[in-house]
Write a protein that holds these residues in place. Sequence first.
Motif, PDB file in Angstrom:
ATOM      1  N   GLY A 249       0.786  -1.228   0.000  1.00 50.72           N
ATOM      2  CA  GLY A 249       0.000   0.000   0.000  1.00 50.72           C
ATOM      3  C   GLY A 249       0.814   1.272   0.000  1.00 50.72           C
ATOM      4  N   PHE A 250       2.133   1.174  -0.163  1.00 47.95           N
ATOM      5  CA  PHE A 250       2.996   2.352  -0.054  1.00 47.95           C
ATOM      6  C   PHE A 250       2.631   3.408  -1.090  1.00 47.95           C
ATOM      7  CE2 PHE A 250       6.850   4.805  -0.940  1.00 47.95           C
ATOM      8  CZ  PHE A 250       7.278   5.133   0.342  1.00 47.95           C
ATOM      9  N   TYR A 251       2.249   3.008  -2.287  1.00 49.56           N
ATOM     10  CA  TYR A 251       2.056   3.960  -3.383  1.00 49.56           C
ATOM     11  C   TYR A 251       0.626   4.494  -3.486  1.00 49.56           C
ATOM     12  CZ  TYR A 251       6.770   2.826  -4.865  1.00 49.56           C
ATOM     13  OH  TYR A 251       8.144   2.671  -4.899  1.00 49.56           O
ATOM     14  N   GLU A 252      -0.202   4.228  -2.513  1.00 46.07           N
ATOM     15  CA  GLU A 252      -1.550   4.793  -2.519  1.00 46.07           C
ATOM     16  C   GLU A 252      -1.468   6.317  -2.398  1.00 46.07           C
ATOM     17  OE1 GLU A 252      -3.921   2.966   0.485  1.00 46.07           O
ATOM     18  OE2 GLU A 252      -3.644   0.934  -0.299  1.00 46.07           O
ATOM     19  N   GLY A 253      -2.150   7.018  -3.312  1.00 39.38           N
ATOM     20  CA  GLY A 253      -2.124   8.470  -3.324  1.00 39.38           C
ATOM     21  C   GLY A 253      -1.051   9.074  -4.204  1.00 39.38           C
ATOM     22  N   VAL A 254      -0.252   8.232  -4.858  1.00 36.82           N
ATOM     23  CA  VAL A 254       0.796   8.724  -5.758  1.00 36.82           C
ATOM     24  C   VAL A 254       0.225   8.893  -7.157  1.00 36.82           C
ATOM     25  CG1 VAL A 254       3.055   8.221  -6.774  1.00 36.82           C
ATOM     26  CG2 VAL A 254       2.579   7.575  -4.397  1.00 36.82           C
ATOM     27  N   HIS A 255       0.531  10.008  -7.811  1.00 34.30           N
ATOM     28  CA  HIS A 255       0.034  10.290  -9.164  1.00 34.30           C
ATOM     29  C   HIS A 255       1.201  10.431 -10.130  1.00 34.30           C
ATOM     30  CE1 HIS A 255      -3.655  10.987  -7.007  1.00 34.30           C
ATOM     31  NE2 HIS A 255      -3.161  12.049  -6.387  1.00 34.30           N
ATOM     32  N   GLU A 256       0.981  10.056 -11.375  1.00 33.57           N
ATOM     33  CA  GLU A 256       1.991  10.265 -12.402  1.00 33.57           C
ATOM     34  C   GLU A 256       2.059  11.750 -12.768  1.00 33.57           C
ATOM     35  OE1 GLU A 256       4.044   7.926 -13.540  1.00 33.57           O
ATOM     36  OE2 GLU A 256       3.097   6.440 -12.222  1.00 33.57           O
ATOM     37  N   VAL A 257       3.203  12.192 -13.226  1.00 41.67           N
ATOM     38  CA  VAL A 257       3.391  13.597 -13.612  1.00 41.67           C
ATOM     39  C   VAL A 257       2.668  13.851 -14.928  1.00 41.67           C
ATOM     40  CG1 VAL A 257       5.087  15.374 -14.152  1.00 41.67           C
ATOM     41  CG2 VAL A 257       5.638  13.594 -12.479  1.00 41.67           C
ATOM     42  N   PRO A 258       1.810  14.879 -15.001  1.00 39.81           N
ATOM     43  CA  PRO A 258       1.145  15.196 -16.273  1.00 39.81           C
ATOM     44  C   PRO A 258       2.158  15.481 -17.366  1.00 39.81           C
ATOM     45  CG  PRO A 258       0.153  16.406 -14.443  1.00 39.81           C
ATOM     46  CD  PRO A 258       1.389  15.775 -13.908  1.00 39.81           C
ATOM     47  N   ASP A 259       1.816  15.143 -18.595  1.00 38.16           N
ATOM     48  CA  ASP A 259       2.753  15.281 -19.709  1.00 38.16           C
ATOM     49  C   ASP A 259       3.220  16.716 -19.904  1.00 38.16           C
ATOM     50  OD1 ASP A 259       2.641  12.588 -20.209  1.00 38.16           O
ATOM     51  OD2 ASP A 259       1.148  12.747 -21.822  1.00 38.16           O
ATOM     52  N   ASP A 260       2.307  17.695 -19.759  1.00 37.04           N
ATOM     53  CA  ASP A 260       2.714  19.080 -19.997  1.00 37.04           C
ATOM     54  C   ASP A 260       3.716  19.557 -18.949  1.00 37.04           C
ATOM     55  OD1 ASP A 260       0.797  18.978 -17.993  1.00 37.04           O
ATOM     56  OD2 ASP A 260      -0.088  20.913 -18.511  1.00 37.04           O
ATOM     57  N   LEU A 261       3.518  19.156 -17.690  1.00 35.34           N
ATOM     58  CA  LEU A 261       4.461  19.530 -16.634  1.00 35.34           C
ATOM     59  C   LEU A 261       5.784  18.799 -16.822  1.00 35.34           C
ATOM     60  CD1 LEU A 261       5.009  21.101 -14.059  1.00 35.34           C
ATOM     61  CD2 LEU A 261       3.986  19.223 -12.757  1.00 35.34           C
ATOM     62  N   ARG A 263       7.145  17.958 -19.596  1.00 32.22           N
ATOM     63  CA  ARG A 263       7.892  18.636 -20.667  1.00 32.22           C
ATOM     64  C   ARG A 263       8.570  19.895 -20.134  1.00 32.22           C
ATOM     65  NH1 ARG A 263       3.488  16.801 -23.823  1.00 32.22           N
ATOM     66  NH2 ARG A 263       2.347  18.749 -23.466  1.00 32.22           N
ATOM     67  N   GLN A 264       7.876  20.643 -19.259  1.00 29.02           N
ATOM     68  CA  GLN A 264       8.490  21.824 -18.664  1.00 29.02           C
ATOM     69  C   GLN A 264       9.733  21.440 -17.861  1.00 29.02           C
ATOM     70  OE1 GLN A 264       5.889  24.669 -16.622  1.00 29.02           O
ATOM     71  NE2 GLN A 264       4.117  23.761 -17.645  1.00 29.02           N
ATOM     72  N   TRP A 265       9.610  20.376 -17.088  1.00 31.91           N
ATOM     73  CA  TRP A 265      10.750  19.945 -16.280  1.00 31.91           C
ATOM     74  C   TRP A 265      11.923  19.522 -17.160  1.00 31.91           C
ATOM     75  CZ3 TRP A 265       8.250  16.420 -11.940  1.00 31.91           C
ATOM     76  CH2 TRP A 265       7.466  17.245 -11.115  1.00 31.91           C
ATOM     77  N   GLU A 266      11.620  18.827 -18.240  1.00 35.21           N
ATOM     78  CA  GLU A 266      12.683  18.345 -19.122  1.00 35.21           C
ATOM     79  C   GLU A 266      13.442  19.496 -19.773  1.00 35.21           C
ATOM     80  OE1 GLU A 266      10.401  15.877 -21.675  1.00 35.21           O
ATOM     81  OE2 GLU A 266      10.540  14.097 -20.380  1.00 35.21           O
ATOM     82  N   ASN A 267      12.790  20.663 -19.876  1.00 37.76           N
ATOM     83  CA  ASN A 267      13.422  21.837 -20.488  1.00 37.76           C
ATOM     84  C   ASN A 267      13.873  22.862 -19.447  1.00 37.76           C
ATOM     85  OD1 ASN A 267      12.960  20.926 -23.165  1.00 37.76           O
ATOM     86  ND2 ASN A 267      10.844  21.640 -23.074  1.00 37.76           N
ATOM     87  N   SER A 268      14.025  22.421 -18.201  1.00 38.77           N
ATOM     88  CA  SER A 268      14.338  23.360 -17.113  1.00 38.77           C
ATOM     89  C   SER A 268      15.824  23.631 -16.947  1.00 38.77           C
ATOM     90  CB  SER A 268      13.795  22.800 -15.789  1.00 38.77           C
ATOM     91  OG  SER A 268      14.497  21.614 -15.419  1.00 38.77           O
ATOM     92  N   VAL A 396      12.225  29.286 -14.228  1.00 39.78           N
ATOM     93  CA  VAL A 396      11.447  28.082 -14.490  1.00 39.78           C
ATOM     94  C   VAL A 396      10.692  27.656 -13.239  1.00 39.78           C
ATOM     95  CG1 VAL A 396      12.973  27.242 -16.306  1.00 39.78           C
ATOM     96  CG2 VAL A 396      13.439  26.622 -13.943  1.00 39.78           C
ATOM     97  N   LEU A 397       9.549  27.017 -13.471  1.00 42.98           N
ATOM     98  CA  LEU A 397       8.797  26.383 -12.392  1.00 42.98           C
ATOM     99  C   LEU A 397       9.307  24.955 -12.248  1.00 42.98           C
ATOM    100  CD1 LEU A 397       5.148  27.560 -13.167  1.00 42.98           C
ATOM    101  CD2 LEU A 397       6.690  28.456 -11.421  1.00 42.98           C
ATOM    102  N   VAL A 398       9.676  24.578 -11.038  1.00 45.36           N
ATOM    103  CA  VAL A 398      10.289  23.275 -10.826  1.00 45.36           C
ATOM    104  C   VAL A 398       9.630  22.566  -9.652  1.00 45.36           C
ATOM    105  CG1 VAL A 398      12.506  24.074 -11.712  1.00 45.36           C
ATOM    106  CG2 VAL A 398      12.053  24.208  -9.262  1.00 45.36           C
ATOM    107  N   GLY A 399       9.845  21.252  -9.584  1.00 43.92           N
ATOM    108  CA  GLY A 399       9.523  20.519  -8.381  1.00 43.92           C
ATOM    109  C   GLY A 399      10.694  20.585  -7.423  1.00 43.92           C
TER     110      GLY A 399
END
Length: 459
Positions: A249-261, A263-268, A396-399
Motif C-alpha cells: 500500500g505504499f504507493y496509494e495516493g501517488v500520481h503520475e506527472v502530467p505530460d505538460d508539466l 515537458r516543462q521539467w525536461e526543459n528546465s 522556471v517552475l520546478v519541483g
Amino acid sequence: MSLDAILSRIDDQLPNATERLLELLRIPSISTDPAYSEPCQHAADWLVADLQSIGINAEKRMTPGHPMVVGHVDGPGPHLLFYGHYDVQPVDPLSLWKSDPFDPKVEDTAAGKVIRGRGASDDKGQLMTFVEACRAYKDVTGALPCRITFFFEGEEESGSPSLIPFMTENAAELSADIALICDTSMVSPGVPSIASQLRGMLKDEFTLHGPRIDLHSGHYGGPGLNPLRELARIVASFHDDQGRVAVEGFYEGVHEVPDDLLRQWENSGFDEKTYLNSVGYTQPHGEQGYSTLVQQWARPTLEINGLWGGYQGAGSKTVIPAEAHCKLTCRLVGDMDPDALRHKVRAHVEARLSPDARVEWDNNLEGSKAAVMNTARPEFELARQALSDEWNRDAVLVGMGGSIPIAGFFKDILGLDSMLIGFANEDDAIHSPNEKYNIESFHKGMRSWARILDRLASS
C-alpha cells in the motif's frame, strides 16, 4: 530610476552585507541539541536588532522551545509575509570539515567565491538575501515598497515543535496576502527557479530487542537471535530489485506527472550528469522506469538514515547485542497520508519479526503531506519576470525533492498560498560538512528580491 538605484546600492554594499552574514553565521544556533539553547536565543536577538536597524518593528517571541522572531512594517499595496529559519543542523562529523564550521570564511574556488560555514546556505544566507534587499530599499527610498511581515523560526531543523501552536495562537497577526519562502535551490547553477511542488515527510525510528542482555557469541552464536542480523533482513525487505518500495500500500495516493508539466521539467536546464557526478555517483540508483528528475521531485521514497547496534569501540568484542536500532524517513508526494503510511511501514516490520524478536517504536511522531503551489496566482508570473530580468534567462517552475512543511502550515492554518524562491545550488552541501553558499547566489539573491518586491508592490 529608484529600482536601478536600489540595485546599485546592493552592489556597493555587498562587502558590508557579507560581513553581516558572517556575523550571523558565527552564532552556533543548532536547534536540535539542548546544549545550544543559549546560541539560539542569541541568533534571535541578533535578527531582532538587525531588523530594528532598518526600521522594522521586530521582537523576539518566546515559545516552549526556541524563540520566533516577528517583525512588521506598514506600507501600501499588497501585504507580504516572508519566512526563513535561523537554526542550523549539527556539524557532525566535525573531522570532515576543512575549517571551523562556526568560523565562516569567504573562499576562492574554481566556481567562484563562496561563503563556507554551517548555515551559509540553509538558511541564514537565504534569509539574509531578503533582509538585505529590504535594507537597500529603505536606504534608497526611505521606506519599504509595501506592507511586510517578517517571520523567522528557530526550530525548523528539529521538527518545528513550537510552530503550529504559535501560528494558531497568532493567526490574525500573521495573516497576509501571500507568503514568501527562501529555503530552496535552483534547478542548476544560474537558472532561477520557483518551486511548484514539494515532497512531504514522514520520520520514524525503532529498536529491535533480542536477548535480555548482550551475549557471548561463542556461547550463543548459532542458536541465539542476533538483533543486528534481524534488522539487516528487515531493512533489506523494504525495497525490491527494481528500486520500488515493497511496503504493501505504499504507493496509494501517488500520481503520475502530467505530460505538460513533465515537458516543462525536461526543459528546465537540469543536468543529470552534473547532479550525479557532483556527489560521486555515476548513475541513478532509485526506482527504475523514472528519470532522475522525476525520482527526485515526484516519486516517494523510503530511506534508511541510520543503523547501529553492538560494540562500536576499538578492536573487537565478541557479543551478540541485545538490541539494534534504525532511523528512517519517507518522502511523500501527491495525496499520500503520513499517518496512514506510518501504520503501513510499521505493519511491514512487525509482520517480519522472528520469534523472540520484539520491536519498540519511537513515539516522537513527525509527518507532513506534500504541497502543491497555486501557480495560477499572478504573483508567480510577476516573480518569474523579475527573476528572468536579473539572471538574464527565463526563470522556471520546478519541483523540489525536499520537504518544507511550513508551506502546508501556511495554507492549513493561515489560508495563505506560498511562493518559494531560493538561490542555493545542489553542491552547497547543506546538512553536510563544508556547507557553502556562493557569493553570486547571495548577491544576485538580494538583487532578485529587490526586483520581486518592486514588481509585486507595483501590481
